[in-house]
Design a protein around this motif. Structure first.
Motif, PDB file in Angstrom:
ATOM      1  N   UNK A 230      65.733 -68.900  54.218  1.00  0.00           N
ATOM      2  CA  UNK A 230      65.915 -67.013  54.746  1.00  0.00           C
ATOM      3  C   UNK A 230      64.309 -67.128  55.020  1.00  0.00           C
TER       4      UNK A 230
ATOM      5  N   UNK B  18      58.927 -62.862  67.712  1.00  0.00           N
ATOM      6  CA  UNK B  18      59.490 -61.266  68.322  1.00  0.00           C
ATOM      7  C   UNK B  18      57.741 -60.742  68.661  1.00  0.00           C
TER       8      UNK B  18
ATOM      9  N   UNK C  38      81.432 -82.225  71.542  1.00  0.00           N
ATOM     10  CA  UNK C  38      80.546 -81.733  70.697  1.00  0.00           C
ATOM     11  C   UNK C  38      80.423 -82.960  68.904  1.00  0.00           C
TER      12      UNK C  38
ATOM     13  N   UNK D 275      76.829 -74.229  74.775  1.00  0.00           N
ATOM     14  CA  UNK D 275      76.571 -73.170  73.560  1.00  0.00           C
ATOM     15  C   UNK D 275      76.574 -74.158  72.514  1.00  0.00           C
ATOM     16  N   UNK D 276      77.389 -74.972  72.138  1.00  0.00           N
ATOM     17  CA  UNK D 276      77.328 -75.252  70.661  1.00  0.00           C
ATOM     18  C   UNK D 276      76.422 -76.197  69.958  1.00  0.00           C
TER      19      UNK D 276
ATOM     20  N   UNK E  19      73.361 -73.417  69.661  1.00  0.00           N
ATOM     21  CA  UNK E  19      73.357 -72.761  68.328  1.00  0.00           C
ATOM     22  C   UNK E  19      72.196 -73.859  67.225  1.00  0.00           C
ATOM     23  N   UNK E  20      73.376 -75.098  67.007  1.00  0.00           N
ATOM     24  CA  UNK E  20      72.501 -75.949  66.186  1.00  0.00           C
ATOM     25  C   UNK E  20      71.346 -76.115  66.375  1.00  0.00           C
TER      26      UNK E  20
ATOM     27  N   UNK F  10      66.330 -57.355  71.724  1.00  0.00           N
ATOM     28  CA  UNK F  10      64.937 -58.030  71.302  1.00  0.00           C
ATOM     29  C   UNK F  10      64.656 -58.627  72.722  1.00  0.00           C
ATOM     30  N   UNK F  11      63.271 -59.336  72.201  1.00  0.00           N
ATOM     31  CA  UNK F  11      62.477 -60.328  72.986  1.00  0.00           C
ATOM     32  C   UNK F  11      63.235 -61.624  73.112  1.00  0.00           C
ATOM     33  N   UNK F  12      63.184 -61.823  71.896  1.00  0.00           N
ATOM     34  CA  UNK F  12      63.585 -63.504  71.678  1.00  0.00           C
ATOM     35  C   UNK F  12      64.796 -63.771  72.066  1.00  0.00           C
TER      36      UNK F  12
ATOM     37  N   UNK G 243      68.338 -65.385  72.253  1.00  0.00           N
ATOM     38  CA  UNK G 243      69.811 -66.121  71.773  1.00  0.00           C
ATOM     39  C   UNK G 243      69.799 -64.957  70.732  1.00  0.00           C
TER      40      UNK G 243
ATOM     41  N   UNK H 256      72.898 -64.187  67.915  1.00  0.00           N
ATOM     42  CA  UNK H 256      72.994 -65.214  67.385  1.00  0.00           C
ATOM     43  C   UNK H 256      71.570 -64.935  66.415  1.00  0.00           C
ATOM     44  N   UNK H 257      70.635 -64.758  66.471  1.00  0.00           N
ATOM     45  CA  UNK H 257      69.456 -65.234  65.668  1.00  0.00           C
ATOM     46  C   UNK H 257      69.617 -64.441  64.332  1.00  0.00           C
TER      47      UNK H 257
ATOM     48  N   UNK I 226      72.239 -64.773  61.792  1.00  0.00           N
ATOM     49  CA  UNK I 226      72.279 -65.856  61.502  1.00  0.00           C
ATOM     50  C   UNK I 226      71.758 -65.394  59.644  1.00  0.00           C
ATOM     51  N   UNK I 227      70.435 -64.036  60.278  1.00  0.00           N
ATOM     52  CA  UNK I 227      69.396 -63.821  59.663  1.00  0.00           C
ATOM     53  C   UNK I 227      70.255 -63.142  58.773  1.00  0.00           C
TER      54      UNK I 227
ATOM     55  N   UNK J 242      72.111 -65.264  55.931  1.00  0.00           N
ATOM     56  CA  UNK J 242      71.262 -65.815  54.780  1.00  0.00           C
ATOM     57  C   UNK J 242      70.868 -65.190  54.276  1.00  0.00           C
ATOM     58  N   UNK J 243      71.008 -63.737  54.641  1.00  0.00           N
ATOM     59  CA  UNK J 243      70.559 -62.467  53.891  1.00  0.00           C
ATOM     60  C   UNK J 243      71.055 -62.089  52.985  1.00  0.00           C
TER      61      UNK J 243
ATOM     62  N   UNK K 161      78.974 -66.365  73.687  1.00  0.00           N
ATOM     63  CA  UNK K 161      78.113 -67.332  74.124  1.00  0.00           C
ATOM     64  C   UNK K 161      77.423 -67.370  72.050  1.00  0.00           C
TER      65      UNK K 161
ATOM     66  N   UNK L 272      80.117 -69.075  70.183  1.00  0.00           N
ATOM     67  CA  UNK L 272      80.351 -69.885  70.513  1.00  0.00           C
ATOM     68  C   UNK L 272      79.431 -71.053  69.884  1.00  0.00           C
ATOM     69  N   UNK L 273      77.445 -70.598  69.683  1.00  0.00           N
ATOM     70  CA  UNK L 273      76.671 -70.980  68.776  1.00  0.00           C
ATOM     71  C   UNK L 273      76.921 -70.854  67.579  1.00  0.00           C
TER      72      UNK L 273
ATOM     73  N   UNK M 199      79.251 -74.002  67.118  1.00  0.00           N
ATOM     74  CA  UNK M 199      78.351 -75.291  66.494  1.00  0.00           C
ATOM     75  C   UNK M 199      77.904 -75.114  65.355  1.00  0.00           C
ATOM     76  N   UNK M 200      77.092 -74.414  64.980  1.00  0.00           N
ATOM     77  CA  UNK M 200      76.599 -74.277  63.259  1.00  0.00           C
ATOM     78  C   UNK M 200      77.272 -75.160  62.611  1.00  0.00           C
TER      79      UNK M 200
END
Lengths: 403, 403
Positions: free
Chosen positions: A23, A34, A231, A275-276, A279-280, B224-226, B228, B231-232, B235-236, B239-240, B272, B275-276, B279-280
């Protein structure tokens, strides 16, 4: 919890510590990415800097370990696999001559410069050769990430950089193989020849036979009963070729890149699969970048000598690739030559691996190891801020004649 | 390579061994999944069986280690996160009463049965209590995977199972907390109360406050500028909350499931991102399933006693959940009660963790540990082939009144 269930604590806390490490790495990377976006700097540098900050050098929140290393390895493997997916083999073959020239000159010049600097500053022959070897191979992940982020992977110079990076990885392996056997006494020519044959054979086989074959195999994979079969097949091919490459001795990422390239045409229309894979890739890549930063141990730079040597070797590493690779591509014009020269500069994890091998063989000192680590991280952080202006305003080109 | 670069070999072979292990696990899982699809059996059972085959029990190709454990943990975390993404909080709250009843009765009956069997077959009080505790909590990942694969996650009984699994994880933690403190002498009521308060508070806070808040936060994350960024952010959050849950003591997957649920409405239209995440999830899930199979050590079943006890405890584990959870949901009709009863049967990694804690405290023997391992793996493999016919022909229902 009570003091009595210390066993409970021990067994769950450990898994929890791993989760917290992951994390912190992911959150740190994305926070600095960012911030770097907002100050208009390359995000990869922010993510590496996050590793420097949370790693042993500064805050000490996360110590590199087998888990972070594996996540990082998977990160660079999927990064190159994704880049390969956007790269059709014939577009690399078109620039094959230039890429080969860039690779060869870009290996010779840094090797001689690294060796000479060490030799004339009083180090042993074998230690000087190892430093030269550590300066040879480009770590193409960083450049690929920057170019991919700018949408410029199809640019001619991008393709030259990708092709040259694959070739210089093989050349780097051969240099390492020669230097390593010299550490043991004499060069084993048969062994070096076998390594050369295997690695070149593998690359040619995948690039020439793999991609056309994949056009016939892909529909069969899509027809399998399991869900998301293309995939799944893509992941398997990526893992398999990365493993073969690593077994031969070239970097696993070369195998992953080739796997992606072999699938590029077959998977072109498969939006969900792309897209998958994205993601990975987006999940794992931050661990690769943060891990580079965590390798740096600023505590090792107590001595004046180490600091000076680190700066000199870093300057040599950038200048020699810039001049060597730039000259090899000079007939494309100055700007493109500069793009290639800077694009080949990052050494990243590839240089670190060579230094680890030297350390394992007992032929390089901790001092030289610290120097290589600094050079590897510094070249990786210097390149992106130079790449962005060099590629600014470029538009993806239609495919041209042979390079 | 020459004999002289043993260091080189040692440093690269290790990374290579990890890659090979991961490749074997992934390839084995997907090969057996494809075979199981063709013989019309649940793929999850094929993937677990792949783990039994390549693990220590049969071929011994891969030994469970910290890396495979982490990949497995990430697998079940992302599996539950994905399930959460398809689950809107109010659809769970609608079945809240039934889910709570299912969880409570489904905890009491197996606990008493497990304790009684051990007690009357001559084991110590604390060992009997630990076996009971290991039989309490459902590992919902397997059932969720089967229902998700059938497209039936929105079914009323699916929602009851998901809700009940979250609640029974909290109850399981409290049982474990009480039993663990008894192993040390006396029950620490303050500690148990704190655990209860923290875990219930966490779940209610995320479910009640988190989801509505996310509707306001998600557009900011998307802005945000980053690349995806949603998706990010997903994930955060995953995890959190997984980390917070694990820190409190409930399973990390409860946090991951809640994170997914909190995002379910905000991310509904983000194709999207879905799908991401897929994938994970598809990348990691096979490691979770294979790892369950690899836990099994058939070599530990040398003694007649262990085999008999394993079979008895497995039957008890299935029957008690079937009867307990089935009775708790009987007013939905026999078929639905059976769906819930079987859906709650798998114990998977949750039962194994309890047994590991007992082993760590020195209160259960290797014999009982082997019995729990067998029960955990067996209940997990028995459920899917029963779930498929039980749910066959069902269609996703429109949302109804309260449960």
């Amino acid at each position: 919890m009570t003091a009595t269930d210390a066993g409970a604590a021990a067994s769950t806390v450990h898994a929890n510590e791993i989760l917290i490490s992951l994390l912190l790495m992911f959150a740190g990377a994305k926070l600095l990415a960012e911030i770097f976006e907002r100050i208009k700097q390359p995000t990869v540098v922010g993510e590496i800097l996050a590793g420097v900050l949370i790693g042993p050098s500064v805050l000490g929140w996360v110590t590199p370990n087998e888990i972070t290393h594996t996540m990082s390895e998977l990160g660079v493997i999927f990064l190159l696999f994704s880049v390969g997916l956007e790269t059709k083999p014939r577009t690399i073959l078109q620039v094959g001559v230039t890429a080969t020239l860039v690779a060869v000159i870009g290996v010779i010049v840094p090797f001689i410069a690294g060796w000479a600097y060490m030799h004339y500053s009083g180090h042993s022959q074998i230690e000087s050769l190892f430093l030269g070897a550590a300066m040879v191979a480009t770590s193409v992940g960083i450049t690929a990430r920057v170019l991919s982020g700018m949408g410029l992977l199809s640019l001619k110079t991008s393709r030259i950089i990708l092709g040259a990076a694959v070739i210089d990885d093989v050349l780097g392996l051969l240099v390492l193989s020669v230097v390593s056997s010299m550490a043991g006494g004499a060069i084993d020519y048969a062994e070096v020849g076998l390594t050369a044959g295997l690695s070149i054979g593998f690359i040619v086989a995948v690039a020439v036979i793999g991609a056309p074959a994949m056009k016939h195999i892909a529909p069969k994979i899509i027809g399998l009963r399991i869900g998301h079969s293309l995939f799944i097949g893509a992941i398997l091919l990526c893992f398999a070729l990365a493993t073969v490459a690593a077994t031969i001795g070239i970097a696993a990422i070369v195998g992953a890149f080739l796997a992606g390239m072999a699938l590029a045409e077959a998977a072109e229309q498969e939006h969900a699969t792309h897209e998958q894979v994205r993601g990975v890739t987006e999940f794992f890549t931050p661990f690769f970048l943060v891990n580079i930063g965590m390798q740096l141990n600023l505590g090792a730079f107590g001595s004046h000598d180490t600091i000076v040597a680190s700066l000199v070797v870093t300057v040599l590493a950038v200048v020699t690739k810039f001049v060597g690779c730039g000259l090899a591509s000079i007939r494309l014009g100055l700007r493109r030559a500069a793009q290639v020269g800077i694009g080949m500069a990052p050494r990243g994890e590839v240089g670190i691996v060579v230094a680890q091998i030297g350390l394992g063989l007992g032929v390089i000192s901790d001092h030289v190891f610290a120097v290589v680590l600094f050079m590897a991280v510094a070249t990786t952080m210097i390149a992106p801020p130079l790449l962005v202006p060099l590629f600014k305003g470029e538009r993806p080109e239609p495919l041209e004649g042979t390079g």
